[in-house]
Write an enzyme that holds these catalytic residues in place. Structure first.
Site, short mmCIF file in Angstrom:
data_model
loop_
_atom_site.label_atom_id
_atom_site.label_comp_id
_atom_site.label_asym_id
_atom_site.label_seq_id
_atom_site.Cartn_x
_atom_site.Cartn_y
_atom_site.Cartn_z
CD1 TRP A 33 0.33 -0.17 3.20
CD2 TRP A 33 -1.70 0.73 3.49
NE1 TRP A 33 0.19 0.13 4.53
CE2 TRP A 33 -1.06 0.68 4.74
CE3 TRP A 33 -2.99 1.26 3.44
CZ2 TRP A 33 -1.65 1.14 5.92
CZ3 TRP A 33 -3.58 1.72 4.61
CH2 TRP A 33 -2.93 1.67 5.84
CG ASP A 166 2.25 -3.24 11.21
OD1 ASP A 166 1.37 -3.17 10.33
OD2 ASP A 166 3.46 -3.19 10.96
CD GLU A 395 7.06 4.31 10.53
OE1 GLU A 395 8.01 4.44 11.34
OE2 GLU A 395 6.61 3.19 10.20
C1 2M8 Z 1 4.76 -0.95 8.90
O1 2M8 Z 1 4.72 -2.37 8.82
C2 2M8 Z 1 5.90 -3.18 8.65
C3 2M8 Z 1 5.43 -4.60 8.41
O2 2M8 Z 1 4.67 -4.67 7.23
C4 2M8 Z 1 6.85 -3.17 9.81
O3 2M8 Z 1 6.54 -2.58 10.86
O4 2M8 Z 1 7.95 -3.74 9.70
C5 2M8 Z 1 3.29 -0.48 8.84
O5 2M8 Z 1 3.17 0.86 9.24
C6 2M8 Z 1 2.71 -0.70 7.44
O6 2M8 Z 1 1.44 -0.10 7.33
C7 2M8 Z 1 3.62 -0.12 6.36
O7 2M8 Z 1 3.15 -0.49 5.10
C8 2M8 Z 1 5.08 -0.59 6.53
C9 2M8 Z 1 6.05 0.11 5.58
O8 2M8 Z 1 5.87 1.50 5.66
O9 2M8 Z 1 5.53 -0.38 7.87
#
Ligand code: 2M8
Length: 426
Positions: A33, A166, A395
């Site tokens: 996404w 998450d 972020e």
């Molecule tokens: C975060 O998720 C990843 C796992 O998919 C992580 O924490 O390692 C979340 O904020 C997710 O929504 C986002 O797509 C990803 C990358 O920005 O980071």
């Protein structure tokens, strides 16, 4: 630096030979996404990159149409730079995974359909766009085929990472049912905690991570295609199903423009909207909540995703009015908090357990515009831009209007991309 220039510089810095990483060091691969939001940013100033971003994403598409949440490009060189790594996921346990490219085995909110509608509006028809549309329809079909186990019209979420939110408190009860004995053998090799400042206040705990890996291992054992009968994590999630409905609606108008068959998409749209209101609307609280399928109950906590149905056109006029009144409770923050600050479990800095996220503000802004609430929409847009102007392309952010500061990853791509869109006011 001028805000627009700053956002462009973040995207340029994170562009890696055909795709964009979400944030240096913390997320060094391609996320599903994220790429949709990032492509919207490129659409403002570099349409070639916008196309390449999505074309790279679909290189990771599985043979049955499934589109995973991480594409580990160049895994042979960098695969271990993130945890869980490409080899930990080992998506090749499934014959359906691409042979030459490592991916994860779960998905994320399907935003690509409505992103493609923006491509069409800006650039008109092209063969490249048609290929992406067809790939996205295959992705949706795979979700309806494999993730709607009871023919409800809604898609099931089998891992908290699929929701994109998450460690949201929405998942706590389900995750708590994975007890410490069950995760005793799980080894961690976390990289995130080393990269992010104040990680003990901002990232999930080790026990939470072990539970996420327990779910991963269980799904892997089932080749990422099915779940055991006693699987504890099954939700109708707000972000996944809102994105799916908005994207399906876009695919219908794109399908008509490209002379494709749209009957199946129209049926999917009608069924999903109906089921969304049936399972996820709470008339007493005037809000949408996620639905826990295992425990057969809504999870009654408000959060930013409660308002995503607006951009998907799910509520009728009266529901929308009530929902926007509920959203007005959060007027005095830097946007809509990821979880209601009035709740005890709210944490001001921890990831998806309270702070403001730019993708949520963006999607809610779109929803408010869709229902003609220009005043609230303009305020949200203004606040979002000013927040990033002060705090930078982080972020996620504090909810506190007197404290415009950001947390987590730096030079975060979707923040940069969506601010470009909001600056463009379109
Ligand atoms: C975060 O998720 C990843 C796992 O998919 C992580 O924490 O390692 C979340 O904020 C997710 O929504 C986002 O797509 C990803 C990358 O920005 O980071």
């Amino acid at each position: 630096m001028d805000l627009e220039k700053l956002c462009v510089s973040v995207l340029e810095k994170n562009w890696y030979d055909g795709f964009t990483i979400p944030s240096p060091k913390l997320y060094p691969f391609q996320w599903n996404w994220d790429s949709g939001f990032i492509a919207l940013g490129y659409l403002r100033y570099n349409t070639e990159h916008a196309f390449q971003e999505l074309e790279s994403l679909f290189k990771g598409q599985w043979k049955n149409g499934f589109l995973p949440h991480i594409i580990f490009h160049h895994a042979e060189r960098y695969g271990e730079d993130y945890f869980p790594s490409a080899s930990y996921w080992n998506s090749n346990v499934s014959d359906l995974a691409p042979a030459n490219l490592k991916t994860s085995g779960i998905t994320q909110p399907p935003v690509i359909g409505f992103v493609l509608e923006q491509f069409y509006r800006k650039l008109g028809k092209s063969d490249r766009l048609l290929t992406l549309i067809k790939d996205t329809i295959r992705f949706h079909d795979s979700l309806y085929e494999h993730r709607d186990l009871t023919n409800s019209g809604l898609i099931e979420t089998w891992h908290n990472w699929e929701s994109g939110m998450d460690n949201s408190p929405w998942w706590d009860q389900a995750l708590d049912s994975i007890n410490e004995d069950m995760v005793a053998d799980i080894q961690l090799n976390r990289k995130d905690a080393k990269v992010v400042e104040q990680s003990n206040e901002t990232r999930p705990s080790d026990l939470e991570y072990k539970r996420y890996l327990w779910l991963l291992k269980t799904l892997q054992h089932h080749k990422f295609a099915s779940i055991p009968i006693d699987y504890p994590f099954r939700f109708y999630d707000l972000a996944i199903n809102s994105a799916l409905i908005a994207s399906t609606e876009s695919l219908i108008s794109l399908g008509k423009a490209f002379d494709l068959e749209t009957e199946k998409l129209e049926m999917q749209l009608t069924n999903s909207k109906h089921a969304f209101n049936e399972y996820l609307w709470n008339a007493d609280d005037r809000a949408y909540y996620p639905f826990d399928i295992v425990r057969n109950a809504q999870v009654k906590m408000k959060g930013a995703a409660s308002f995503l149905p607006l951009m998907a056109g799910v509520p009728d006029a009266s529901q929308a009015e009530q929902l926007m009144e509920t959203a007005a409770q959060f007027d005095n923050y830097n946007g809509i908090p990821s979880i209601d600050p009035e709740l005890d479990i709210f944490e001001p800095k921890r990831y998806w357990r309270g702070p403001v996220w730019i993708n949520m503000n963006y999607l809610i802004w779109k929803g408010l515009l869709r229902y003609g609430n220009n005043r609230m929409a303009d305020e949200l847009r203004y606040k979002t831009i000013e927040l990033v102007r002060e705090a930078g392309c982080r972020e996620y952010f504090s909810i506190d209007q007197n404290k415009k500061e950001g947390y987590g990853g730096k030079d975060f791509s979707w923040t940069a991309a969506l601010i470009l869109v909001m600056l463009d006011n379109n």
